[in-house]
Design an enzyme around this catalytic site. Structure first.
Site, PDB file in Angstrom:
ATOM      1  N   HIS A  45       0.806  -1.230   0.000  1.00  0.00           N
ATOM      2  CA  HIS A  45       0.000   0.000   0.000  1.00  0.00           C
ATOM      3  C   HIS A  45       0.836   1.276   0.000  1.00  0.00           C
ATOM      4  CE1 HIS A  45      -0.137   1.260   4.427  1.00  0.00           C
ATOM      5  NE2 HIS A  45       0.367   0.056   4.552  1.00  0.00           N
ATOM      6  N   CYS A 103      -0.650  13.390  20.716  1.00  0.00           N
ATOM      7  CA  CYS A 103      -1.964  12.746  20.661  1.00  0.00           C
ATOM      8  C   CYS A 103      -2.249  12.141  19.293  1.00  0.00           C
ATOM      9  CB  CYS A 103      -3.054  13.740  21.005  1.00  0.00           C
ATOM     10  SG  CYS A 103      -2.774  14.493  22.594  1.00  0.00           S
TER      11      CYS A 103
HETATM   12  N1  PLP Z   1       7.654  -0.226   8.297  1.00  0.00           N
HETATM   13  C1  PLP Z   1       7.596   1.058   7.915  1.00  0.00           C
HETATM   14  C2  PLP Z   1       8.866   1.824   7.755  1.00  0.00           C
HETATM   15  C3  PLP Z   1       6.379   1.658   7.654  1.00  0.00           C
HETATM   16  O1  PLP Z   1       6.330   2.947   7.274  1.00  0.00           O
HETATM   17  C4  PLP Z   1       5.195   0.896   7.809  1.00  0.00           C
HETATM   18  C5  PLP Z   1       3.871   1.514   7.599  1.00  0.00           C
HETATM   19  O2  PLP Z   1       3.701   2.699   7.760  1.00  0.00           O
HETATM   20  C6  PLP Z   1       5.319  -0.452   8.190  1.00  0.00           C
HETATM   21  C7  PLP Z   1       6.559  -0.966   8.431  1.00  0.00           C
HETATM   22  C8  PLP Z   1       4.113  -1.310   8.364  1.00  0.00           C
HETATM   23  O3  PLP Z   1       3.576  -1.661   7.114  1.00  0.00           O
HETATM   24  P1  PLP Z   1       2.059  -2.168   7.027  1.00  0.00           P
HETATM   25  O4  PLP Z   1       1.195  -0.954   7.154  1.00  0.00           O
HETATM   26  O5  PLP Z   1       1.953  -2.792   5.669  1.00  0.00           O
HETATM   27  O6  PLP Z   1       1.867  -3.142   8.107  1.00  0.00           O
END
Ligand code: PLP
Length: 409
Positions: free
Chosen positions: A201, A325
């Site tokens: 995503h 918050c």
């Molecule tokens: N790692 C990082 C650096 C992220 O930015 C995110 C999501 O924002 C994730 C892991 C987690 O991914 P997911 O939303 O697909 O679980």
């Protein structure tokens, strides 16, 4: 009111080509990839093809790609899978101080199981201290996990160097590349990592699909037990529509990489320049060049990020803040604290993340609106009033003033 979406690091709009690529798996090829009849076999053929295309986009081999439900699952699996497999011999896990919660909280739970978690400090621009890593690698070190690019301040880390150090000492090396894949070129062989997490995503495929690259020859324990999917390593009926979508999205991102990099970097740099020229007492966060193309992060003195965010929302702009918050905790972002920002400065932070669907015109239209909101909030702030009074009386003696009277932050 037209909305301007500037939170592409949180998630992205699904591309129409991706929706189209997914449709077949909902309507025609809906068989279970494990079923031993024609519907199953043709679905399996689509799955294999998607795996090969994703692998090719990362310079990996198809058998090195394991589909997961999201980036968080890939991160959990990499660390917990390594811990379960080798934890009886090695107990030390190194992570950067600015990892995503998918890594941080995974390590919190591993710490409760007796693992020693060592946090690698970062400098004022958010780059990890490689000498510190060197000093920590020993016979007890199980794995080093440093993100390829940070989700808040966009800083890109020297993963190739870190992976080479790990390889020399035969220590596992994982990188959370969730923010990087689809935005900057990612080549697993060139990086030299053992494992890499990604999430669809973040590059215009749906939420709820990700993958873990596990270099061939590397073995970790299973995280999801059950059926024999994913070569017996990750159980659960494959989410074929989303896998097809992610393959299409990644292929498109790689094909358009140079064009998008140039266009989005130009918007980012113009926005940074304009904010710095227009809004006083702001601090630019992160590295100027070792940075994701779409990431802009500023702290604005004397104000709260949440208020800024809500007023921007009312004015039609969707952004994000590392402030208390809004992120569901009382402390400001651990990332901003790790780069040395005082609490009160970290509280006034704003992340603007630009994507391929943004136009320069809409991105730049943020500046006057933001400037107005920052000023209105400062006009209501007793801290700002004190600062302005003090500044008039004793310019140059404020702890935040340089000798010439300009502001340090
Ligand atoms: N790692 C990082 C650096 C992220 O930015 C995110 C999501 O924002 C994730 C892991 C987690 O991914 P997911 O939303 O697909 O679980």
């Amino acid at each position: 009111m037209t909305r301007v979406y500037l939170d592409n690091a949180a998630t992205t709009r699904v591309r129409p080509e991706v929706v189209e690529a997914m449709t077949i798996a909902f309507t025609e090829q809906y068989g279970n990839c494990s079923s031993m009849y024609q519907e199953g076999e043709s679905a399996k053929a689509l799955l294999d093809d998607a795996r090969s295309r994703i692998a090719a986009s990362l310079n990996a081999e198809a058998r090195e790609i394991y589909f997961t439900s999201c980036g968080s699952e890939a991160d959990n699996w990499a660390l917990k899978g390594a811990a379960l497999k080798y934890g009886d011999k090695k107990k030390k896990i190194l992570i950067s101080a600015i990892e995503h919660h998918a890594i941080l909280h995974t390590c919190d739970s591993l710490a409760k199981q007796g693992f020693e978690i060592v946090k690698i400090p970062v400098d004022a621009e958010g780059i990890v201290d490689v000498d510190f890593i060197k000093s920590q690698l020993d016979d007890n070190t199980l794995i080093v996990s440093v993100m390829l690019a940070n989700n808040e301040i966009g800083t890109i880390q020297p993963i190739k160097e870190i992976a080479a150090l790990c390889k020399e000492k035969k220590i596992l090396c994982h990188t959370d590349a969730v923010q990087a894949v689809g935005s900057i070129p990612v080549d697993v062989k060139d990086l030299g990592v053992d494992m890499l997490s990604l999430s669809g995503h973040k590059f215009h495929s749906p939420k709820g699909i990700g993958a873990l690259y596990i270099r061939k020859g590397v073995t970790i324990s299973n995280f999801m037990d059950g059926g024999h999917q994913e070569r017996g390593k990750r159980a659960g009926t494959e989410n074929l529509p989303y896998i097809l979508g992610m393959a299409k999205a990644l292929e498109l991102a790689v094909a358009e990489m140079n064009t998008n990099l140039e266009k989005i970097t130009d918007m980012r740099d113009s926005l940074i320049k304009e904010i710095e020229a227009t809004i006083p007492y702001c601090k630019f966060n992160g590295h100027r060049t070792k940075r994701l193309p779409g990431n802009v992060n500023f702290s604005f003195n004397f104000i709260e990020g949440e208020s800024m965010l809500l007023w921007l929302d009312d004015a039609g702009f969707a952004c994000s803040t590392g402030s208390a918050c809004a992120s569901g905790s009382l402390d400001p972002s651990h990332v901003l604290l790790a780069i040395g920002l005082p609490h009160e400065v970290a509280h006034g932070s704003l992340r603007i993340s630009i994507g391929k669907f943004n136009t320069k015109e809409e991105v730049m239209s943020l500046v006057p609106v933001l400037a107005g909101i920052v000023q209105k909030l400062r006009d209501m702030s007793p801290l700002y009033e004190d600062f302005m009074n003090g500044r008039e009386l004793q310019q140059g003696t404020c702890p935040r003033c340089n000798d010439d009277g300009s502001c340090k932050i």
